[in-house]
Design a protein around this motif. Structure first.
Motif, PDB file in Angstrom:
ATOM      1  N   LEU A   1       0.825  -1.204   0.000  1.00 54.15           N
ATOM      2  CA  LEU A   1       0.000   0.000   0.000  1.00 54.15           C
ATOM      3  C   LEU A   1       0.862   1.257   0.000  1.00 54.15           C
ATOM      4  CD1 LEU A   1      -2.885  -0.913   2.475  1.00 54.15           C
ATOM      5  CD2 LEU A   1      -3.038  -0.608   0.002  1.00 54.15           C
ATOM      6  N   THR A   2       1.927   1.255   0.774  1.00 52.41           N
ATOM      7  CA  THR A   2       2.790   2.439   0.842  1.00 52.41           C
ATOM      8  C   THR A   2       3.453   2.702  -0.495  1.00 52.41           C
ATOM      9  OG1 THR A   2       3.198   2.029   3.183  1.00 52.41           O
ATOM     10  CG2 THR A   2       4.718   3.518   2.041  1.00 52.41           C
ATOM     11  N   ASN A   3       4.038   1.687  -1.083  1.00 56.47           N
ATOM     12  CA  ASN A   3       4.708   1.876  -2.382  1.00 56.47           C
ATOM     13  C   ASN A   3       3.711   2.237  -3.474  1.00 56.47           C
ATOM     14  OD1 ASN A   3       7.262   1.279  -1.321  1.00 56.47           O
ATOM     15  ND2 ASN A   3       6.982  -0.922  -1.630  1.00 56.47           N
ATOM     16  N   ASP A   4       2.542   1.590  -3.441  1.00 56.82           N
ATOM     17  CA  ASP A   4       1.522   1.928  -4.443  1.00 56.82           C
ATOM     18  C   ASP A   4       0.989   3.339  -4.236  1.00 56.82           C
ATOM     19  OD1 ASP A   4       1.863  -0.555  -5.480  1.00 56.82           O
ATOM     20  OD2 ASP A   4       0.001  -1.409  -4.685  1.00 56.82           O
ATOM     21  N   PHE A   5       0.875   3.763  -2.979  1.00 58.07           N
ATOM     22  CA  PHE A   5       0.390   5.118  -2.727  1.00 58.07           C
ATOM     23  C   PHE A   5       1.405   6.164  -3.186  1.00 58.07           C
ATOM     24  CE2 PHE A   5      -0.022   8.760   0.307  1.00 58.07           C
ATOM     25  CZ  PHE A   5      -1.169   9.285  -0.262  1.00 58.07           C
ATOM     26  N   VAL A   6       2.680   5.874  -3.007  1.00 63.05           N
ATOM     27  CA  VAL A   6       3.712   6.793  -3.518  1.00 63.05           C
ATOM     28  C   VAL A   6       3.616   6.892  -5.032  1.00 63.05           C
ATOM     29  CG1 VAL A   6       6.196   7.141  -3.780  1.00 63.05           C
ATOM     30  CG2 VAL A   6       5.258   6.475  -1.562  1.00 63.05           C
ATOM     31  N   ASP A   7       3.462   5.735  -5.705  1.00 64.93           N
ATOM     32  CA  ASP A   7       3.285   5.761  -7.159  1.00 64.93           C
ATOM     33  C   ASP A   7       2.006   6.493  -7.549  1.00 64.93           C
ATOM     34  OD1 ASP A   7       5.605   4.321  -7.441  1.00 64.93           O
ATOM     35  OD2 ASP A   7       4.594   2.375  -7.545  1.00 64.93           O
ATOM     36  N   PHE A   8       0.951   6.294  -6.756  1.00 64.72           N
ATOM     37  CA  PHE A   8      -0.317   6.983  -7.021  1.00 64.72           C
ATOM     38  C   PHE A   8      -0.146   8.497  -6.913  1.00 64.72           C
ATOM     39  CE2 PHE A   8      -4.190   8.929  -5.319  1.00 64.72           C
ATOM     40  CZ  PHE A   8      -5.117   8.585  -6.287  1.00 64.72           C
ATOM     41  N   ALA A   9       0.563   8.954  -5.879  1.00 66.10           N
ATOM     42  CA  ALA A   9       0.781  10.391  -5.704  1.00 66.10           C
ATOM     43  C   ALA A   9       1.620  10.959  -6.840  1.00 66.10           C
ATOM     44  CB  ALA A   9       1.454  10.656  -4.358  1.00 66.10           C
ATOM     45  N   ILE A  10       2.662  10.227  -7.237  1.00 64.32           N
ATOM     46  CA  ILE A  10       3.509  10.693  -8.347  1.00 64.32           C
ATOM     47  C   ILE A  10       2.699  10.746  -9.636  1.00 64.32           C
ATOM     48  CG2 ILE A  10       5.542  10.155  -9.739  1.00 64.32           C
ATOM     49  CD1 ILE A  10       6.789   8.910  -7.249  1.00 64.32           C
ATOM     50  N   THR A  11       1.916   9.683  -9.899  1.00 61.84           N
ATOM     51  CA  THR A  11       1.096   9.655 -11.116  1.00 61.84           C
ATOM     52  C   THR A  11       0.047  10.749 -11.096  1.00 61.84           C
ATOM     53  OG1 THR A  11       1.419   7.256 -11.251  1.00 61.84           O
ATOM     54  CG2 THR A  11      -0.383   8.199 -12.534  1.00 61.84           C
TER      55      THR A  11
END
Length: 442
Positions: free
Chosen positions: A159-169
């Motif tokens: 979730l943390t890594n995906d959320f970072v990618d989500f924020a960047i995207t």
């Protein structure tokens, strides 16, 4: 004999206090063990929570070079990092992302509680932004990060890594939208400037045509006035000449002058001419017209009376007629009116630059898939142990608090026992004499 005085009532006898606690030692140990057992049960039975973190650093300059080279939208590395950090801290982004993974938190939801209500409380405790201390200038590279604390049963690392990618995207999409908006606004501005230049040119062209036509009309009117005045002048001159000729004819008729002659010739007309005579006369004054004789005068008068136009007598009339003929058609006006829309663009000052800028804006293409807003310096990894509950600390606190509570209970019990009134002893009953029944019977 010396007798030790008893301690005042408001002083505590330490020896008596210790004796009282020693007498209640089993109660103290029991309370301490009970509290410790409760703390141990909580430490070993409570749901464990884990913590992971991800740290981001500014991107390298070449990652933003393609975007900045457009000359339309500029973005430096620190600004890109701040924008991603703001996206990580955004409550809206967090709620949108974690709502998409609501199934992982279903076991934490209470009865009649929506995910939004649950996330309001969960967001305050679960997330923590990581930033350098502004009070400490350590000269290190700026960074931004996020710490996520989650209960057991939640895949916090993914979730943390995906959320970072989500924020960047999400932030990259905003930049794409901002870039498209800026390009469209600049393109609309350039097109408005082109239309304004064209409108200004058309207005200037119409004004130029109007000025040319007005100048031609004015010159034509002036030439026509001059032509009319010249013709009137020539007509007046001709009439005056006819009047002069009529007068001269009458004088010549009265003098019987039919052929051209001179004053001297008239004086010697009666004399016989002998030999060949060549006469030369010099006059300081003009010879009167009637000396031309009636034949010449009448011939000139008849010719003047039969004349229909005096235009040929003045070269200026020919020049005026020539100029009027040229003014019938203004070739410059014709050329201005015959210009097409495409041809008119060639005569606009600076329009080529505007058209070139519009073409450049329409052809701008940036590969945003390669746009790196941040450099992920640390990914979230699986934690080794939970961050809470802290078992050793809880056990130690349970033991200490249990002992303190046991001592407190013992003290309270001792004080209550001391304050209770003493119990009174009953006096022994008097002994009655026992009769010997055998003697009485005897």
């Amino acid at each position: 004999m010396y007798v030790k005085a008893p301690p005042p009532a408001d002083e505590i006898d330490l020896r008596e206090l210790l004796a009282s606690l020693w007498s209640e030692r089993f109660l103290i140990v029991a309370v301490a063990l009970l509290i410790s057992a409760t703390a141990a049960a909580y430490a070993f039975l409570a749901r464990p929570y884990y913590e992971v973190r991800s740290v981001l650093h500014p991107p390298v300059l070449k990652a933003l070079d393609e975007l900045n080279s457009t000359g339309v939208y500029s973005l430096d590395a620190e600004t890109a990092l701040k924008r991603v950090g703001a996206a990580l801290a955004s409550y809206t982004n967090r709620l949108a992302f974690f709502k998409a993974h609501e199934e992982q938190f279903a076991f934490l939801l209470k009865t009649n509680q929506t995910f939004g209500q649950f996330f309001d409380d969960f967001n305050l405790e679960a997330f923590k932004m990581l930033q350098p201390d502004p009070k400490k200038n350590e000269g290190l590279s700026p960074y931004v990060g996020i710490s996520f604390t989650y209960p057991e049963g939640v895949d916090g690392v993914r979730l943390t890594n995906d959320f970072v990618d989500f924020a960047i995207t999400s932030e990259r999409k905003k930049i794409v939208d901002d870039f498209a908006t800026v390009v469209q606004n600049k393109l609309a501005l350039v097109e408005r400037r082109i239309e304004a230049e064209r409108a200004r040119y058309l207005s200037a062209k119409d004004a130029q045509v109007a000025k040319l036509l007005e100048a031609d009309a004015l010159e034509r009117a002036q030439l026509q006035d001059e032509l009319d005045a010249l013709r009137n002048e020539l007509r007046t001159r001709r009439n005056n000449r006819i009047a002069q000729l009529n007068e001269a004819i009458r004088i010549a008729t009265s003098l019987n002058i039919r052929k051209p002659t001179t004053p001297n010739a008239m004086g010697e007309a009666a004399k016989a001419a002998q030999g060949n005579v060549i006469r030369t006369e010099v006059h300081n004054q003009e010879i009167p017209l009637y000396f031309m004789g009636t034949e010449a005068l009448e011939a000139e008068r008849d010719a003047l009376e039969k004349r229909r136009s005096d235009d040929f007598t003045s070269p200026r009339i020919a020049e005026i007629q020539k100029r009027l003929r040229l003014l019938e058609t203004n070739r410059q006006v014709e050329m201005l009116k015959q210009r097409k829309d495409k041809d008119e663009d060639l005569f606009l000052n600076g329009l080529d630059k505007l058209i070139g800028e519009a073409a450049r804006l329409r052809g701008l293409k940036v590969d945003f898939s390669n746009l790196a807003l941040v450099k992920v310096d640390q990914l979230a990894v699986e934690p080794i142990k939970p961050v809470k509950p802290k078992k050793l600390l809880i056990l130690a606190l349970g033991l200490v608090l249990g002992g303190m509570l046991g001592v407190f209970v013992a003290l309270v019990r001792g004080m209550m026992r001391k304050s209770a009134p003493p119990t009174k002893r009953l006096a022994p009953l008097p002994q009655l004499p026992i009769q010997d029944n055998t003697q009485v019977a005897a």
